[in-house]
Design a protein around this motif. Structure first.
Motif, PDB file in Angstrom:
ATOM      1  N   ARG A  18       0.828  -1.197   0.000  1.00 43.08           N
ATOM      2  CA  ARG A  18       0.000   0.000   0.000  1.00 43.08           C
ATOM      3  C   ARG A  18       0.863   1.248   0.000  1.00 43.08           C
ATOM      4  O   ARG A  18       1.708   1.427   0.867  1.00 43.08           O
ATOM      5  CB  ARG A  18      -0.879   0.022   1.244  1.00 43.08           C
ATOM      6  N   LYS A  44      -1.191  10.427   8.540  1.00 41.12           N
ATOM      7  CA  LYS A  44      -0.743  11.627   9.261  1.00 41.12           C
ATOM      8  C   LYS A  44       0.263  11.252  10.342  1.00 41.12           C
ATOM      9  O   LYS A  44       1.325  11.882  10.460  1.00 41.12           O
ATOM     10  CB  LYS A  44      -1.958  12.336   9.883  1.00 41.12           C
ATOM     11  N   PHE A 253     -11.994   2.350   3.309  1.00 39.70           N
ATOM     12  CA  PHE A 253     -10.653   1.874   3.003  1.00 39.70           C
ATOM     13  C   PHE A 253     -10.729   1.202   1.631  1.00 39.70           C
ATOM     14  O   PHE A 253     -11.738   0.565   1.330  1.00 39.70           O
ATOM     15  CB  PHE A 253     -10.270   0.852   4.081  1.00 39.70           C
TER      16      PHE A 253
HETATM   17  N1  LIG Z   1       2.877  -0.810  11.452  1.00 41.73           N
HETATM   18  C1  LIG Z   1       2.117  -0.765  10.340  1.00 41.73           C
HETATM   19  N2  LIG Z   1       2.179  -1.783   9.449  1.00 41.73           N
HETATM   20  C2  LIG Z   1       1.456  -1.754   8.320  1.00 41.73           C
HETATM   21  N3  LIG Z   1       0.633  -0.761   7.972  1.00 41.73           N
HETATM   22  C3  LIG Z   1       0.536   0.288   8.814  1.00 41.73           C
HETATM   23  C4  LIG Z   1       1.262   0.334  10.046  1.00 41.73           C
HETATM   24  N4  LIG Z   1       0.967   1.484  10.660  1.00 41.73           N
HETATM   25  C5  LIG Z   1       0.092   2.118   9.870  1.00 41.73           C
HETATM   26  N5  LIG Z   1      -0.172   1.405   8.746  1.00 41.73           N
HETATM   27  C6  LIG Z   1      -1.036   1.810   7.637  1.00 41.73           C
HETATM   28  O1  LIG Z   1      -0.652   3.093   7.265  1.00 41.73           O
HETATM   29  C7  LIG Z   1      -1.776   3.898   7.020  1.00 41.73           C
HETATM   30  C8  LIG Z   1      -1.590   5.237   7.675  1.00 41.73           C
HETATM   31  O2  LIG Z   1      -1.552   5.055   9.078  1.00 41.73           O
HETATM   32  P1  LIG Z   1      -1.497   6.294  10.051  1.00 41.73           P
HETATM   33  O3  LIG Z   1      -1.479   5.761  11.434  1.00 41.73           O
HETATM   34  O4  LIG Z   1      -0.383   7.176   9.646  1.00 41.73           O
HETATM   35  O5  LIG Z   1      -2.895   7.012   9.756  1.00 41.73           O
HETATM   36  P2  LIG Z   1      -3.457   8.358  10.370  1.00 41.73           P
HETATM   37  O6  LIG Z   1      -3.645   9.287   9.250  1.00 41.73           O
HETATM   38  O7  LIG Z   1      -2.635   8.802  11.511  1.00 41.73           O
HETATM   39  O8  LIG Z   1      -4.897   7.875  10.867  1.00 41.73           O
HETATM   40  P3  LIG Z   1      -5.704   8.346  12.183  1.00 41.73           P
HETATM   41  O9  LIG Z   1      -6.232   9.673  11.861  1.00 41.73           O
HETATM   42  O10 LIG Z   1      -6.796   7.337  12.271  1.00 41.73           O
HETATM   43  O11 LIG Z   1      -4.762   8.324  13.321  1.00 41.73           O
HETATM   44  C9  LIG Z   1      -3.000   3.155   7.520  1.00 41.73           C
HETATM   45  O12 LIG Z   1      -3.855   2.949   6.430  1.00 41.73           O
HETATM   46  C10 LIG Z   1      -2.498   1.849   8.037  1.00 41.73           C
HETATM   47  O13 LIG Z   1      -3.206   0.815   7.393  1.00 41.73           O
END
Ligand SMILES: Nc1ncnc2c1ncn2[C@@H]1O[C@H](COP(=O)(O)OP(=O)(O)OP(=O)(O)O)[C@@H](O)[C@H]1O
Ligand SMILES: [Mg+2]
Lengths: 264, 272
Positions: A18, A44, A253
């Motif tokens: 991804r 983020k 998603f």
């Molecule tokens: N350790 C990991 N291994 C695999 N995929 C991950 C991991 N951490 C996050 N992801 C993927 O990366 C993407 C972004 O994650 P992230 O935590 O940065 O989102 P975010 O924008 O902070 O979301 P939120 O607002 O819900 O906190 C997600 O779609 C998640 O599926």
């Protein structure tokens, strides 16, 4: 000294297959509050971890204060991190230390201050987040919102040049929310630093930030001052600010069409 | 037609299985490589403890002292049972005076290091994995990194060193308590002569061959068991399921490693 503190150029980053970032570029000024907003799961938190050097991009560069974060030696990176504060989404307090010791931790690690001076500074920081009375409590005795405020006190303990806030507002009641919102903007003005706020909370975040970047699908969708974004013609921005269910911002998603999934 | 289909799917599933075995093998070797690099990093990080000895003292308490009670109780019972069994076996040959030396040698050479290490892996190793893994899952390790503090130096190194120091001490205590247990049974309970019980070990136990080799064994077991424990914790998948699996792996892998190494070390040490 240039006015840009964080300079992100053509950032690419993937988790497995991804793509999280696909050529993201962004400038974050040395002073003022910059908000980064976007739907849940756009990356983020990942972006903040990339800026802090905890993750390495597949391609592209991130410069903080003129230093390329991912080409620094470990020692230099740690020096840089002493000047960055980060508030984790979960708080990330050390569970075997009391609230007081948690806030004192970076001071004890990185300074040679006397015990009296440390006490003075810790109580001051805890007072700023309204938790001086909780100094002797253990992290397991705190609520989620309180933990996050303790973590904020810890993040500002070393008076950093920039603070990254990951969802500072979630789990706060209206009063502490109001206090936190004004605290972030007061801290920013008093210390004259760079604050990066990642949040979903549209009205409060827009009310304190100077610049806002909306990110989605690995790129910056639109940036500008809160005023320009409120009046933006972009369908995307309009939907995100007003929280409409219909529009170009995907709620789901990425997946196959539901028909294929249900009647396999 | 049906036959052809069957043959094909059989062939496919065979290929699948071979691929599966191959992937698992590659994965194991990759992890071994990871773990080796990790060990070198931990050892390099141990120097930072010179400036912060208190971190080590704290871990010596939770890794070593808190494991002491189970070691003492187990040592006592193992010694007592050994005295009983060897007494019944030796009395037929009129050699019951050798109970003391028999128990002492078995404890120092084998049972002390091995049983201590197995108990250590179950009591201290699993706790280390769970603790470090939970710190990872709750972002405490990331949090430290962002505070410009290296978790290798502050979290992993003191725990590793504490384990390595504790193991030989615990094994020595295990053997000592075991011999006391054997004394209680053989002399106080079965009425063996106290002089005979003690004099034979004094003559027959060799300082280098028996005592030092036992200590070397327990040191090696300590390094391996603690290494596995801290690595599994640091490397775990940060979910409750991943943590559970990592803790199980710590106990299983260290137990197997200890028993295997015991064979290797015994073969190297006690050749005549
Ligand atoms: N350790 C990991 N291994 C695999 N995929 C991950 C991991 N951490 C996050 N992801 C993927 O990366 C993407 C972004 O994650 P992230 O935590 O940065 O989102 P975010 O924008 O902070 O979301 P939120 O607002 O819900 O906190 C997600 O779609 C998640 O599926
Ligand atoms: Mg997030």
């Amino acid at each position: 000294m240039s006015d840009i503190l964080v300079k992100i150029r053509d950032l690419h980053f993937s988790r497995g297959n991804r793509k999280i970032f696909d050529g993201l570029s962004m400038d974050i000024p040395r002073q003022g509050i910059t908000a980064i907003m976007g739907p849940s799961g756009t990356g983020k938190t990942t972006l903040l971890k990339l800026i802090g050097g905890q993750l390495t991009p597949d391609q592209g560069s991130i410069e903080v204060d003129g230093l390329n974060v991912h080409q620094l030696s470990t020692g230099k990176l740690f020096d840089l991190r002493q000047r960055m504060g980060m508030l984790f989404q979960s708080g990330a307090l050390l569970t075997d230390l009391s609230v007081f010791e948690n806030v004192a931790y970076p001071l004890r690690e990185h300074t040679k201050l006397s015990e009296a001076m440390i006490r003075y500074m810790v109580l001051l920081k805890l007072n700023a987040v309204g938790l001086r009375g909780a100094a002797e409590m253990m992290p397991s005795e705190l609520s989620g919102g309180m933990s996050r405020r303790v973590a904020l006190a810890r993040a500002i303990a070393l008076d950093p040049m920039m603070i990254m806030y990951d969802e500072p507002f979630t789990g706060q009641d209206p009063i502490s929310m109001g206090v936190l919102v004004s605290l972030i903007s007061e801290l920013n003005n008093a210390l004259n630093i760079c604050s990066i706020v990642v949040s979903h909370d549209v009205p409060d975040t827009l009310s304190i930030s100077d610049t806002v970047h909306f990110i989605s699908a690995g790129k910056v969708v639109e940036s500008g001052s809160p005023e320009t974004l409120r009046n933006s013609q972009s369908e995307w921005t309009h939907q995100f600010i007003h929280g409409d269910a219909d529009g170009p911002v995907p709620f789901h998603f990425p997946a196959d069409p539901i028909k294929d999934d249900l009647y396999r | 037609m049906i036959f052809a289909l069957k043959g094909k799917s059989l062939f496919n599933s065979l290929i699948d299985r071979i691929q599966h075995v191959g992937a698992a093998t590659i994965h194991s070797f990759q992890r071994l490589g990871h773990a080796s690099v990790f060990l070198l990093e931990v050892i390099a990080s141990c120097t930072s403890l010179l400036t912060r000895p208190l971190l080590l003292v704290k871990q010596l308490h939770s890794v070593g002292v808190q494991t002491l009670i189970i070691i003492v109780v187990a040592g006592l019972f193992v010694g007592m049972v050994m005295a009983l069994q060897s007494y019944y076996a030796l009395i037929d040959f009129g050699a019951e005076d050798s109970v003391g030396v028999m128990v002492a040698l078995s404890l120092m050479r084998e049972l002390g290091p091995v049983i201590t290490a197995l108990l250590f892996a179950g009591r201290a190793g699993s706790a280390l994995t769970a603790e470090i893994g939970l710190m990872k899952a709750t972002e405490q390790l990331s949090g430290m990194e962002m505070m410009a503090v290296n978790p290798m130096q502050r979290i992993v190194a003191p725990r590793f060193l504490a384990g390595v120091i504790s193991m030989p001490l615990l094994a020595t205590i295990f053997s000592a308590v075991g011999i006391i247990g054997a004394y209680l049974v053989a002399v106080e309970l079965l009425g063996l002569d106290s002089g005979a019980f003690w004099s034979q070990p004094q003559n027959k136990v060799d300082l280098y061959l028996d005592l030092y080799n036992g200590i070397i064994k327990s040191l090696v077991f300590g390094i391996v068991a603690t290494w596995i424990a801290v690595f599994e914790g640091y490397d775990c998948i940060p979910t409750s399921e991943g943590l559970g699996q990592a803790t199980t792996r710590t106990v299983v892998h260290s137990s197997l490693a200890i028993l295997f190494l015991d064979f290797v070390l015994t073969a190297l040490m006690f050749t005549k």
